[in-house]
Design an enzyme around this catalytic site. Structure first.
Site, PDB file in Angstrom:
ATOM      1  N   ASP A 413       0.834  -1.213  -0.024  1.00  0.00           N
ATOM      2  CA  ASP A 413      -0.045   0.141   0.124  1.00  0.00           C
ATOM      3  C   ASP A 413       0.891   1.202  -0.070  1.00  0.00           C
ATOM      4  OD1 ASP A 413      -2.794   1.237   0.339  1.00  0.00           O
ATOM      5  OD2 ASP A 413      -1.817   2.030   2.381  1.00  0.00           O
ATOM      6  N   GLU A 466       1.117  -0.309  -5.088  1.00  0.00           N
ATOM      7  CA  GLU A 466      -0.180   0.397  -5.257  1.00  0.00           C
ATOM      8  C   GLU A 466       0.910   1.963  -5.347  1.00  0.00           C
ATOM      9  OE1 GLU A 466      -3.645   3.348  -3.226  1.00  0.00           O
ATOM     10  OE2 GLU A 466      -1.726   2.470  -2.154  1.00  0.00           O
TER      11      GLU A 466
END
Length: 735
Positions: A413, A466
């Protein structure tokens, strides 16, 4: 010998510090010691009444300790025996236990060296709470990194959460505190009580390496068994290790477990791991998704963060059951042929006082300077990747999930927030790197090291970034200067195509480039096309809600869009609820609106997604071009006026092709000619306008290519393009 004599020449100030819970070297006073010719036992047991000393082998009494300080310090002579047990008389109970201060050093020098270097990748079995035997005595070894603390104690139900009772030994060279507590075992709750360099007693801290945790809002760590889970997925893991194929179809169902399905009859509770194995796995299997990706399941204090502010990086959240239950869930996924991906967050952590924040009274895991260490967007702290121990902690966390729980990959993330020192900061609010630039060189090195180590130690696993910027080489190999990820979310494709789809069809003619621009850079990285949770929260509405028109047109737009997406190069990701066209945006306190499946259009959309996954898995032509430009060609992009886009996907040997044609207007188009590479029959294998999906059932079931040239090709077919639809036709030279 008087009571005072049992203390020998110990400084009274040291005794006072010990009974006050402030002594940093308890082993120098407690345990068995020689005082002259006498063997003396000392034990700190506030609240105890008497201590008998027993021979551990015979049970015979070999001494007694009496109270020598009103703070609970006992001391007394004992016969010299090989092993001893203390019989402690409490006001309402009698306890027999070995003395924690009778055991020697616990961690080896190699462990300490690797911990200091940040290269000990088995932290879950070294630090934290480890069920083990020491000298034949069962118990739990506790070890925690807190190099700047004055004193660290382990506390729990076993000592009434009293920080005076079990102060730990400091292994100074590594900053590790350790203690073996006999007769503890799996299920025992614990924390650490730490005295900061300033002398402040900090709020009791959860274990950074805890492998199990209480369910929120409780915060204690839990001792877990050292007995490995009995896995049945040997064939799955062996195949993943030996046949690592990034070209294989990958269709990911992204899920927030707590809100996938709730039990309304039981207080709207979430499902546990066993129930998820019974409900979620067959659902995903029936829809044909190859992977489940879970929003972070690492223990996190605030459910409203969806797991993206974790504190237990080694601990599955207690919200759904035990770590063993989680392993069972993963095992059942593999049995069903479904891979498991976890969202993993090394970018930041929350400021909760019982967590990592100023863990030993100093900025230990985070940066001291808020220009480096505080993330204003999320009010979180940023890991200090310049510290070996912190890098090692994060990499060991990643490996824990891949090794201990057989996870098939990690989606990392907020990579962009880590790569740039000025991420979401104005001028003057960030510190340049050593060369004056904005790149976070420590983060770059961290990602390269992380991916290299995963490749070595967990070769079955993939990593997905990401990363929302144009940082070069995110998925390039480390030895070629890249960061080493296997895949990267294509945020640009998602933003462009969703923006196009939200427009009224009458205006789409002027924006067709938004649907085709992604192919300009498609093969610069290995991409995943994400329709993730981020697109259906914070007032963005649902995917259904973004589509223009009435109910039929919204669903038709979604079917056409999904058909375009599944034909477009790149792996696929869909957040739960998207497969049935949920009408409202996602709420983590709610559930997927399963009642919509009773409606023909929404049930039809779900069936269309299942068929798209089936076709993707069956057709090599829809797989090869995901990562290789030889597998893709535009078939037609020149008809923006009619909002028609067509692409060709090829198998590696180019003996099969799939033509995907999208009509993004509500007007059917008959007699539409498109060039194709092969003569003969082209068979429709998917039509998003089919009646079974809730469509108007227009279009053809097959087409025959003639020798009329079109779109730069020698052959062409004539189609009827249904309204707001995507159609796939399969052809080959032998058709």
């Amino acid at each position: 010998m008087t009571a005072q004599n049992f203390l020998g020449a110990i400084d009274p100030h040291a005794i006072a510090a010990l009974v006050d819970g402030r002594h940093g070297d308890p082993f120098s006073i407690l345990g068995k010691h020689k005082v002259g010719e006498q063997t003396v036992l000392r034990a700190l047991l506030p609240g105890a009444m008497r201590v008998d000393i027993l021979d551990a082998d015979t049970g015979a009494e070999v001494g007694q300790a009496e109270i020598v300080h009103p703070g609970g310090l006992f001391a007394g002579p004992m016969q010299p025996v090989n092993r001893y047990v203390m019989r402690i008389h409490w006001p309402d109970a009698v306890q027999e236990t070995e003395d924690p201060y009778s055991f020697g050093l616990l961690l080896g020098e190699l462990d300490l060296h690797l911990l200091s270097q940040g290269t000990h990748y088995d932290l879950g079995r070294t630090l934290g709470a480890t069920v083990t035997d020491v000298g034949g005595v069962p118990g739990v070894r506790f070890a925690v990194w807190a190099p700047n603390a004055q004193r660290v104690s382990v506390v729990g139900d076993f000592n009434s959460w009293d920080g005076r009772r079990h102060p730990m030994r400091l292994r100074r060279d590594a900053g590790i505190w350790e203690l073996f507590v006999p007769r503890l075992g799996p299920g025992d709750r614990y924390k650490y009580e730490i005295i900061a360099p300033s002398g402040e007693v900090l709020p009791q801290k959860a274990d950074p390496i805890a492998r199990s945790s209480e369910a929120a809002p409780a915060t204690a760590s839990i001792v877990v068994s050292s007995t490995p889970f009995s896995w049945t997925d040997e064939a799955w893991m062996r195949n993943k290790r030996e046949h690592r194929d990034l070209n294989a179809p990958m269709s990911i169902y992204e899920v927030h477990l707590a809100s996938w399905l709730r039990v309304a009859e039981e207080g709207n509770r979430s499902l546990n791991w066993i129930e998820l194995a019974q409900r979620l796995i067959p659902y995903v299997q029936d829809l044909g998704f190859t992977h489940i990706e879970m929003l972070p399941i690492m223990e996190h204090p605030f459910g409203g963060s969806w797991g993206y502010q974790p504190l237990g990086l080694f601990s599955p959240t207690g919200r759904h059951g035990t770590p063993e239950d989680f392993a069972f869930f993963v095992d059942r996924c593999h049995e069903a042929g479904i891979g498991v991906l976890l969202d993993w967050v090394p970018a930041h952590f929350p400021t909760d006082v019982w967590g990592l924040a100023r863990f030993d009274g100093t900025a230990l895991y985070e940066h001291e300077d808020p220009r480096e260490g505080f993330h204003r967007d999320w009010n979180t702290l940023i890991y200090n990747l310049g510290r070996n121990e912190v890098k090692g902690f994060l990499i060991a966390s990643a490996l824990e999930w891949l090794d201990r729980f057989h996870i098939d990959g990690l989606r990392v993330d907020a990579v962009a927030s880590m790569l740039y020192r000025d991420y979401s900061r104005d001028a003057g609010e960030w510190i340049p790197n050593q060369y004056g630039g904005r790149e976070n060189l420590e983060a770059v090195e961290f990602f390269k090291h992380l991916n290299s180590i995963i490749r070595q130690r967990a070769p079955h696993a993939i990593t997905i970034a990401e990363e929302s910027t144009a940082w070069p080489g995110v998925t390039a190999p480390v030895d070629q200067g890249g960061l080493g990820f296997d895949f990267k979310w294509n945020m640009g494709w998602m933003h462009d195509t969703l923006e196009y789809m939200q427009k009224d069809p009458i205006y789409r003619a002027y924006h067709q480039g938004q649907m085709t621009f992604g192919m300009v850079y498609q093969y610069t990285e290995h991409f995943v096309l994400p329709l993730s949770h981020d697109e259906v929260v914070h007032g963005k509405g649902s995917l259904y809600g973004k589509m223009p028109g009435d109910d039929w047109q919204k669903l038709a737009n979604l079917r056409a869009y999904y058909g375009f997406m599944w034909a477009h190069p790149g792996k696929k990701l869909m957040f739960m609820g998207g497969e049935l066209g949920q009408r409202t945006e996602w709420s983590h306190d709610g559930s997927v609106h399963w009642d919509l499946l009773d409606e023909r259009g929404h049930g039809g959309l779900q069936r269309a997604v299942a068929d798209l996954n089936r076709i993707y898995a069956q057709e090599p032509a829809l797989q090869f071009g995901d990562l290789d430009s030889r597998g893709f060609e535009w078939a037609a992009t020149d008809d923006a006026k009619n909002s028609v886009i067509a692409m060709l996907r090829y198998s590696e040997d180019r003996n099969e092709a799939v033509l995907a044609v999208s009509n993004f207007t509500p007007t059917p188009k008959s007699g539409y000619r498109i060039g194709v590479p092969f003569p003969g029959r082209w068979t429709v294998v998917f039509n998003s306008d089919a009646e079974i999906y809730g469509g108007s059932n227009q279009g053809v079931v097959e087409a025959w290519a003639d020798q009329e040239a079109s779109h730069g090709r020698d052959f062409s077919i004539v189609l009827t393009l249904p309204p707001l639809a995507t159609v796939y036709l399969k052809g080959s030279p032998e058709s």
